[in-house]
Design an enzyme around this catalytic site. Structure first.
Site, PDB file in Angstrom:
ATOM      1  N   MET A   1     -22.323 -35.536   2.303  1.00 50.35           N
ATOM      2  CA  MET A   1     -22.130 -34.129   2.661  1.00 50.35           C
ATOM      3  C   MET A   1     -21.667 -33.339   1.428  1.00 50.35           C
ATOM      4  O   MET A   1     -21.152 -32.229   1.562  1.00 50.35           O
ATOM      5  CB  MET A   1     -21.113 -33.995   3.796  1.00 50.35           C
ATOM      6  CG  MET A   1     -21.579 -34.702   5.061  1.00 50.35           C
ATOM      7  SD  MET A   1     -20.811 -34.085   6.557  1.00 50.35           S
ATOM      8  CE  MET A   1     -19.101 -34.495   6.263  1.00 50.35           C
TER       9      MET A   1
ATOM     10  N   GLY B   1     -15.570 -42.235  -4.479  1.00 47.79           N
ATOM     11  CA  GLY B   1     -16.142 -43.063  -3.411  1.00 47.79           C
ATOM     12  C   GLY B   1     -17.651 -42.890  -3.353  1.00 47.79           C
ATOM     13  O   GLY B   1     -18.405 -43.874  -3.322  1.00 47.79           O
ATOM     14  N   HIS B   2     -18.098 -41.642  -3.357  1.00 44.83           N
ATOM     15  CA  HIS B   2     -19.541 -41.379  -3.378  1.00 44.83           C
ATOM     16  C   HIS B   2     -20.159 -41.967  -4.662  1.00 44.83           C
ATOM     17  O   HIS B   2     -21.242 -42.551  -4.626  1.00 44.83           O
ATOM     18  CB  HIS B   2     -19.822 -39.877  -3.370  1.00 44.83           C
ATOM     19  CG  HIS B   2     -19.292 -39.140  -2.177  1.00 44.83           C
ATOM     20  ND1 HIS B   2     -18.242 -38.267  -2.258  1.00 44.83           N
ATOM     21  CD2 HIS B   2     -19.675 -39.141  -0.879  1.00 44.83           C
ATOM     22  CE1 HIS B   2     -17.999 -37.740  -1.065  1.00 44.83           C
ATOM     23  NE2 HIS B   2     -18.855 -38.266  -0.205  1.00 44.83           N
TER      24      HIS B   2
ATOM     25  N   GLY C   1     -20.519 -46.046   3.065  1.00 48.55           N
ATOM     26  CA  GLY C   1     -19.185 -46.561   2.767  1.00 48.55           C
ATOM     27  C   GLY C   1     -18.541 -47.201   3.990  1.00 48.55           C
ATOM     28  O   GLY C   1     -18.650 -46.676   5.103  1.00 48.55           O
TER      29      GLY C   1
ATOM     30  N   GLN D   1     -19.358 -45.166  11.727  1.00 52.16           N
ATOM     31  CA  GLN D   1     -20.664 -44.604  11.367  1.00 52.16           C
ATOM     32  C   GLN D   1     -21.637 -45.718  10.970  1.00 52.16           C
ATOM     33  O   GLN D   1     -22.814 -45.710  11.357  1.00 52.16           O
ATOM     34  CB  GLN D   1     -20.475 -43.626  10.201  1.00 52.16           C
ATOM     35  CG  GLN D   1     -21.755 -43.156   9.537  1.00 52.16           C
ATOM     36  CD  GLN D   1     -21.477 -42.064   8.529  1.00 52.16           C
ATOM     37  OE1 GLN D   1     -21.233 -40.929   8.903  1.00 52.16           O
ATOM     38  NE2 GLN D   1     -21.515 -42.383   7.247  1.00 52.16           N
TER      39      GLN D   1
ATOM     40  N   VAL E   1     -13.200 -46.947  -1.611  1.00 48.33           N
ATOM     41  CA  VAL E   1     -12.574 -46.604  -2.899  1.00 48.33           C
ATOM     42  C   VAL E   1     -11.322 -45.777  -2.594  1.00 48.33           C
ATOM     43  O   VAL E   1     -11.360 -44.868  -1.758  1.00 48.33           O
ATOM     44  CB  VAL E   1     -13.545 -45.817  -3.803  1.00 48.33           C
ATOM     45  CG1 VAL E   1     -12.863 -45.391  -5.092  1.00 48.33           C
ATOM     46  CG2 VAL E   1     -14.785 -46.654  -4.095  1.00 48.33           C
TER      47      VAL E   1
ATOM     48  N   SER F   1     -11.443 -39.142   0.205  1.00 49.55           N
ATOM     49  CA  SER F   1     -12.186 -38.395   1.213  1.00 49.55           C
ATOM     50  C   SER F   1     -12.326 -36.968   0.705  1.00 49.55           C
ATOM     51  O   SER F   1     -11.403 -36.439   0.069  1.00 49.55           O
ATOM     52  CB  SER F   1     -11.423 -38.400   2.541  1.00 49.55           C
ATOM     53  OG  SER F   1     -11.909 -37.360   3.375  1.00 49.55           O
TER      54      SER F   1
END
Ligand code: AMP
Length: 280
Positions: free
Chosen positions: A35, A41-42, A147, A153, A176, A185
């Site tokens: 998003m 993390g991404h 993740g 999800q 992460v 986040s």
């Protein structure tokens, strides 16, 4: 790195590059759905995709069912991060492209969609499954990277892939964390410094549950009670759920077994955060 805006362009990109594939030790097309508001993390997902796929598409799309107006956006910075980590294309469609006017077709992963985050966020997993199905249909990825942070999800999307007999394989990447343990986040930017400090209780809870499980405490009742006890020490934290579930069905279980998911969601002020561990 190209920026694509339409489903037709993404499909064309995928089919063109599939034909050009050279390296047999790598998968051809990898997809990392996001998003936006990309963080480390991404980045870890994009890196994992680039290390196992010749071509990597990163999608940036905030579902209108999410906190759409408020959600943080940083498109230029996102492109820079994606490119640095090895993405070869960004797919950033407008809402109308993903949900053409008059849309009445949605993917509903029954029962799983109403568990954990789906319970407190009605319609959330329907939106996720619908958008991811559209992305899979357009990009035709061999591998798609998600993740473990959003473990429910993952369960919903795995079920969707199985039920619809989709060709894409789901790859799950580890959570992460910031150096203080808070799971990264995009919503962490909403936290004040005080709330950030209060939010650390989530990770402390998860670590404690892992240590209990390592010491052979496998009863759900004991693990959930222990977690609630720790969370209660931080009065600013309002618990949404604390559950031990089967990671495939998301149904509660009495005893931890391989592939059990211990998951926590809590509000810190106006921000809802999640954390989890897989008890193996
Ligand atoms: P989002 O942009 O929040 O929808 O996240 C896009 C993808 O990044 C999802 O598969 C998330 O599970 C994953 N992700 C988000 N935060 C983290 C994290 N801290 N560590 C690893 N993956 C993450």
């Amino acid at each position: 790195m190209e920026i694509l805006r339409t489903v037709a362009d993404l499909r064309h990109w995928s089919r063109t590059n599939r034909c050009k594939a050279q390296n047999n030790s790598l998968a051809c097309i990898g997809l990392v759905p996001t998003m936006g508001a990309l963080h480390a993390g991404h980045a870890s997902l994009i890196r994992a995709a680039a290390s196992s796929c010749e071509q990597v598409a990163v999608s940036i799309f905030v579902n209108p069912t999410e906190d759409f107006a408020r959600y943080p956006r940083s498109f230029d910075a996102d492109c820079a991060i994606a490119e640095a980590e090895g993405a070869t294309v960004i797919f950033a469609p407008a809402v109308e492209e993903m949900y053409p006017t008059g849309t009445v077709t949605y993917i509903n992963v029954d029962s799983l969609s109403e568990r954990l985050d789906g319970l407190s966020r009605p319609g959330h997993f329907r939106g996720v499954a619908t958008v991811v199905a559209k992305l899979f249909n357009a990009a035709e990825p061999d591998l798609a990277f998600f993740g473990q942070k959003d473990a429910a999800q993952v369960a919903v999307l795995r079920r969707m892939v199985t039920d619809l007999r989709l060709a894409t394989k789901i790859v799950v990447c580890p959570i992460v964390r910031e150096s203080d343990g808070l799971a990264l986040s995009s919503r962490n930017v909403y936290l004040s410094p005080t709330e950030h400090a209060q939010a650390l209780i989530l990770n402390r809870t998860i670590r404690h549950i892992e240590s209990l499980a390592a010491a052979r405490e496998h009863r759900a009742s004991a693990l959930v009670a222990a977690a609630r006890e720790i969370l209660a020490t931080e009065p600013a934290v309002r618990v949404d759920y604390v559950e031990l579930v089967d990671w495939d069905t998301l149904l509660p279980i009495d005893t931890a077994s391989p592939r059990s998911l211990f998951a926590v969601a809590a509000w810190i002020g106006a921000t809802r955060l999640i954390d989890n561990t897989i008890l193996s």
